[in-house]
Design a protein around this motif. Structure first.
Motif, short mmCIF file in Angstrom:
data_model
loop_
_atom_site.label_atom_id
_atom_site.label_comp_id
_atom_site.label_asym_id
_atom_site.label_seq_id
_atom_site.Cartn_x
_atom_site.Cartn_y
_atom_site.Cartn_z
N ALA A 51 39.50 33.36 29.18
CA ALA A 51 39.63 33.38 30.63
C ALA A 51 39.33 32.01 31.21
O ALA A 51 39.96 31.59 32.19
CB ALA A 51 38.70 34.42 31.24
N ASP A 52 38.36 31.30 30.62
CA ASP A 52 37.91 30.04 31.17
C ASP A 52 37.00 29.37 30.14
O ASP A 52 36.65 29.98 29.13
CB ASP A 52 37.14 30.29 32.46
N PHE A 53 36.64 28.13 30.40
CA PHE A 53 35.65 27.45 29.58
C PHE A 53 34.78 26.60 30.49
O PHE A 53 35.18 26.23 31.58
CB PHE A 53 36.29 26.60 28.47
N THR A 54 33.58 26.32 30.01
CA THR A 54 32.65 25.55 30.82
C THR A 54 32.90 24.05 30.59
O THR A 54 33.45 23.65 29.57
CB THR A 54 31.19 25.91 30.48
N VAL A 55 32.51 23.23 31.54
CA VAL A 55 32.72 21.79 31.45
C VAL A 55 32.02 21.20 30.25
O VAL A 55 32.56 20.33 29.56
CB VAL A 55 32.25 21.09 32.75
N ASP A 56 30.83 21.71 29.93
CA ASP A 56 30.11 21.18 28.76
C ASP A 56 30.84 21.48 27.46
O ASP A 56 30.74 20.72 26.50
CB ASP A 56 28.66 21.66 28.72
N VAL A 57 31.63 22.54 27.41
CA VAL A 57 32.45 22.82 26.23
C VAL A 57 33.52 21.75 26.08
O VAL A 57 33.75 21.25 24.98
CB VAL A 57 33.11 24.22 26.31
N ALA A 58 34.16 21.39 27.17
CA ALA A 58 35.20 20.36 27.11
C ALA A 58 34.63 19.04 26.59
O ALA A 58 35.22 18.39 25.73
CB ALA A 58 35.83 20.16 28.48
N TRP A 59 33.49 18.65 27.10
CA TRP A 59 32.86 17.41 26.66
C TRP A 59 32.46 17.48 25.19
O TRP A 59 32.69 16.55 24.42
CB TRP A 59 31.64 17.10 27.53
N GLU A 60 31.85 18.58 24.77
CA GLU A 60 31.41 18.76 23.38
C GLU A 60 32.61 18.77 22.44
O GLU A 60 32.56 18.23 21.34
CB GLU A 60 30.60 20.04 23.24
N GLU A 61 33.69 19.37 22.88
CA GLU A 61 34.89 19.45 22.05
C GLU A 61 35.46 18.05 21.81
O GLU A 61 35.86 17.72 20.69
CB GLU A 61 35.92 20.36 22.73
N ILE A 62 35.48 17.22 22.81
CA ILE A 62 35.96 15.84 22.65
C ILE A 62 35.04 15.07 21.71
O ILE A 62 35.49 14.39 20.79
CB ILE A 62 36.07 15.13 24.02
N ARG A 63 33.74 15.20 21.91
CA ARG A 63 32.77 14.51 21.04
C ARG A 63 32.93 14.95 19.58
O ARG A 63 33.01 14.14 18.68
CB ARG A 63 31.34 14.81 21.52
N PHE A 64 33.00 16.26 19.37
CA PHE A 64 33.14 16.82 18.02
C PHE A 64 34.45 16.35 17.38
O PHE A 64 34.46 15.94 16.21
CB PHE A 64 33.09 18.35 18.09
N SER A 65 35.52 16.39 18.12
CA SER A 65 36.83 15.98 17.58
C SER A 65 36.83 14.52 17.16
O SER A 65 37.38 14.17 16.12
CB SER A 65 37.93 16.22 18.61
N ARG A 66 36.23 13.67 17.96
CA ARG A 66 36.18 12.25 17.63
C ARG A 66 35.34 12.00 16.38
O ARG A 66 35.69 11.19 15.54
CB ARG A 66 35.65 11.44 18.81
N GLN A 67 34.23 12.72 16.24
CA GLN A 67 33.36 12.54 15.08
C GLN A 67 33.97 13.09 13.80
O GLN A 67 33.64 12.63 12.71
CB GLN A 67 32.00 13.21 15.31
N HIS A 68 34.84 14.07 13.92
CA HIS A 68 35.40 14.74 12.74
C HIS A 68 36.92 14.67 12.72
O HIS A 68 37.59 15.57 12.25
CB HIS A 68 34.92 16.20 12.72
N ALA A 69 37.45 13.55 13.19
CA ALA A 69 38.90 13.39 13.34
C ALA A 69 39.66 13.60 12.03
O ALA A 69 40.77 14.10 12.03
CB ALA A 69 39.21 12.01 13.91
N GLY A 70 39.06 13.23 10.90
CA GLY A 70 39.76 13.35 9.62
C GLY A 70 39.40 14.58 8.82
O GLY A 70 39.79 14.69 7.66
N ASP A 71 38.68 15.52 9.41
CA ASP A 71 38.20 16.68 8.67
C ASP A 71 39.09 17.91 8.77
O ASP A 71 38.73 18.98 8.29
CB ASP A 71 36.79 17.05 9.14
#
Length: 117
Positions: A51-71
């Motif tokens: 239904a929706d996501f919180t702003v902190d999820v969006a930020w965490e998702e970007i951080r996680f994706s950048r740290q694990h880009a090749g995983d």
């Protein structure tokens, strides 16, 4: 709320209702465990009931994706929302995986299986 499953190089998660930071942390733990013991994984992300996501999820998702880009090998996102599909395509800027958006879960599973063959 999310549900998760994992098996040989595949992590599946589905979001129901609001996607919260606690949900994302649960997903992170599962993925990091799989990566540690199995190497790069495929993801099946079912967002049809989100239904929706919180702003902190969006930020965490970007951080996680950048740290694990090749995983990740392949990421299949299942959604019928154009906005979510657009967001998924934007995600490709942060990961070195094949990312494809599907309206049909069976097609997403077939595509992921082709990547393992």
């Amino acid at each position: 709320m999310i549900t998760t499953q994992h098996k040989e190089h595949l992590v599946e998660f589905a979001v129901f209702g609001e996607f919260t930071l606690a949900d994302f942390k649960e997903f992170e733990e599962l993925v990091l465990h799989e990566i540690k013991f199995s190497g790069p994984v495929n993801l099946l992300v079912d967002l049809r009931d989100m239904a929706d996501f919180t702003v902190d999820v969006a930020w965490e998702e970007i951080r996680f994706s950048r740290q694990h880009a090749g995983d990740f090998k392949r990421i299949a996102v299942v959604t019928d929302s154009q906005w979510v599909a657009w967001s998924a395509w934007l995600e490709q800027l942060f990961v070195n995986a094949d990312l494809t958006v599907f309206a049909d879960e069976a097609e997403a599973r077939r595509w992921l299986a082709e990547g393992e063959a």
